[in-house]
Design a protein around this motif. Structure first.
Motif, PDB file in Angstrom:
ATOM      1  N   ILE A 218      20.283   2.424  31.393  1.00  0.00           N
ATOM      2  CA  ILE A 218      20.993   0.952  31.698  1.00  0.00           C
ATOM      3  C   ILE A 218      20.353   0.204  30.302  1.00  0.00           C
ATOM      4  O   ILE A 218      21.883  -0.554  29.951  1.00  0.00           O
ATOM      5  N   PRO A 219      19.530   0.007  30.197  1.00  0.00           N
ATOM      6  CA  PRO A 219      19.782  -0.824  28.147  1.00  0.00           C
ATOM      7  C   PRO A 219      20.500  -0.006  27.745  1.00  0.00           C
ATOM      8  O   PRO A 219      21.436  -1.242  26.625  1.00  0.00           O
TER       9      PRO A 219
ATOM     10  N   LEU B 113      27.580  -1.126  25.064  1.00  0.00           N
ATOM     11  CA  LEU B 113      28.887  -2.081  25.167  1.00  0.00           C
ATOM     12  C   LEU B 113      28.487  -3.866  24.586  1.00  0.00           C
ATOM     13  O   LEU B 113      29.848  -3.969  24.366  1.00  0.00           O
ATOM     14  N   GLY B 114      27.789  -4.276  24.590  1.00  0.00           N
ATOM     15  CA  GLY B 114      27.108  -5.090  23.375  1.00  0.00           C
ATOM     16  C   GLY B 114      27.968  -5.205  22.214  1.00  0.00           C
ATOM     17  O   GLY B 114      28.953  -5.668  21.405  1.00  0.00           O
TER      18      GLY B 114
ATOM     19  N   THR C  12      20.427  -6.430  27.513  1.00  0.00           N
ATOM     20  CA  THR C  12      19.497  -5.246  26.891  1.00  0.00           C
ATOM     21  C   THR C  12      18.194  -5.809  27.394  1.00  0.00           C
ATOM     22  O   THR C  12      17.044  -4.894  27.971  1.00  0.00           O
ATOM     23  N   ILE C  13      18.671  -6.664  26.625  1.00  0.00           N
ATOM     24  CA  ILE C  13      16.651  -7.375  26.539  1.00  0.00           C
ATOM     25  C   ILE C  13      15.732  -7.697  27.504  1.00  0.00           C
ATOM     26  O   ILE C  13      14.959  -7.118  28.094  1.00  0.00           O
ATOM     27  N   LEU C  14      16.284  -8.039  29.397  1.00  0.00           N
ATOM     28  CA  LEU C  14      16.300  -8.477  30.553  1.00  0.00           C
ATOM     29  C   LEU C  14      15.742  -6.778  30.714  1.00  0.00           C
ATOM     30  O   LEU C  14      14.373  -6.474  31.628  1.00  0.00           O
ATOM     31  N   THR C  15      16.660  -5.717  30.698  1.00  0.00           N
ATOM     32  CA  THR C  15      15.968  -4.791  31.352  1.00  0.00           C
ATOM     33  C   THR C  15      15.492  -3.812  30.516  1.00  0.00           C
ATOM     34  O   THR C  15      14.752  -2.473  31.677  1.00  0.00           O
TER      35      THR C  15
ATOM     36  N   TRP D 166      11.744  -2.181  32.236  1.00  0.00           N
ATOM     37  CA  TRP D 166      11.161  -1.118  31.863  1.00  0.00           C
ATOM     38  C   TRP D 166      10.028  -1.429  31.203  1.00  0.00           C
ATOM     39  O   TRP D 166       9.393  -0.298  31.751  1.00  0.00           O
ATOM     40  N   PHE D 167       9.989  -1.541  30.017  1.00  0.00           N
ATOM     41  CA  PHE D 167       8.248  -1.619  29.305  1.00  0.00           C
ATOM     42  C   PHE D 167       7.105  -2.222  30.559  1.00  0.00           C
ATOM     43  O   PHE D 167       6.282  -1.616  30.512  1.00  0.00           O
TER      44      PHE D 167
END
Length: 301
Positions: free
Chosen positions: A62-63, A69-70, A270-273, A277-278
């Protein structure tokens, strides 16, 4: 009978010894200051560590996808900026004559061309509502209050047997009737410079131009069919403006460029996912019972 009595006496003595031992142990425990032993509940592990295998690492797609895409949107934004610059350069280039094959104009949008001919004001068409591009774009400005239409007039070419469509420019709604701007109805042969334009994407709401009296978007083929001209459309430049007539120079390079918004959106995702996850698969936290034990011991100090 003596044997039976002997067995009963032996059993009684064993029971007394057992009772004495239990009582003695209790007394010994009390004397020693110890609490009697008890069953301790099974504690949970001190650290909670989730194993990412199987249920964790596959979720990194996902990230990784949002990051890709970014990055792709960065490339798209640069491509769009280069395209806009290219179109603006075309509008600044010296004008060229119309090509012999008018179909070549489909590859010449935003290119400036020079034409010579006469207007047929009896077949005027309108595109609206439109604001005057040349008015200052500020809050409460003339642009905001001068909503009107673009006047599109058939133009008979002098050097060939062809008639094209020329967007002469902007007039307010109140000046749409031709009899209110007779002074600006140019007669005779004129030479002008215009910018080649193609059809716009049709408006989602749609309209009936014959009923409403104007098109919501620039539909070159439909307008040419109504005016009985070739499907060629040009925007007259600002120098074509005459007193009492439409205000020329209404061409704007309009290309959607929302790629910066997309870039920010995808990178934030990206940062949020990655953070989620972490937090769920790599973050090691002590169990609540361990935290409580540490607090209790700290209070004793």
């Amino acid at each position: 009978m003596a044997l039976s009595t002997h067995r009963r006496l032996h059993s009684f003595l064993l029971m007394c010894c057992s009772s004495f031992k239990r009582s003695g142990l209790r007394q010994f425990s009390k004397v020693a200051g110890e609490k009697p032993p008890r069953q301790m509940p099974r504690e949970k592990p001190a650290l909670r560590r989730r194993n990412p295998g199987g249920g964790g690492y596959p979720l990194l797609i996902i990230p990784l996808t949002t990051f890709g895409l970014g990055t792709w949107q960065i490339q798209r934004r640069q491509w769009k900026l280069n395209l806009i610059q290219e179109l603006e350069d075309k509008m600044l280039a010296p004008p060229v004559p119309l090509p012999e094959n008018l179909d070549d104009l489909k590859q010449m949008e935003y290119r400036r061309v020079v034409v010579k001919g006469t207007f047929d004001h009896s077949k005027e068409l309108f595109i609206g509502p439109r604001t005057n591009t040349n008015e200052p774009e500020t809050m409460g400005s003339a642009r905001a209050t001068s909503v009107g239409v673009h006047v599109v007039t058939p133009f008979k070419l002098s050097d060939r047997n062809e008639t094209i469509l020329v967007n002469r420019g902007h007039v307010p709604f109140v000046a749409r009737p031709p009899e209110l701007r007779r002074e600006g109805q140019v007669e005779g042969e004129v030479e002008l410079v215009g910018v080649v334009r193609l059809s716009e994407r049709k408006n989602l709401f749609g309209n009936d131009p014959l009923k409403d009296g104007y098109w919501l978007s620039r539909d070159v083929e439909d307008m040419a069919d109504i005016a009985e001209t070739a499907p060629v459309f040009i925007d007259a430049d600002l120098k074509s403006t005459v007193k009492g007539g439409p205000h020329g120079g209404q061409t704007r390079v309009q290309l959607r460029n929302e790629h910066l918004t997309y870039i920010i959106t995808w990178y934030v995702l990206t940062i949020l996912t990655l953070w989620v996850w972490f937090r769920n698969y790599r973050s090691v936290k002590p169990h609540a019972s361990v935290v409580d034990f540490i607090k209790r011991e700290h209070r004793k100090l």
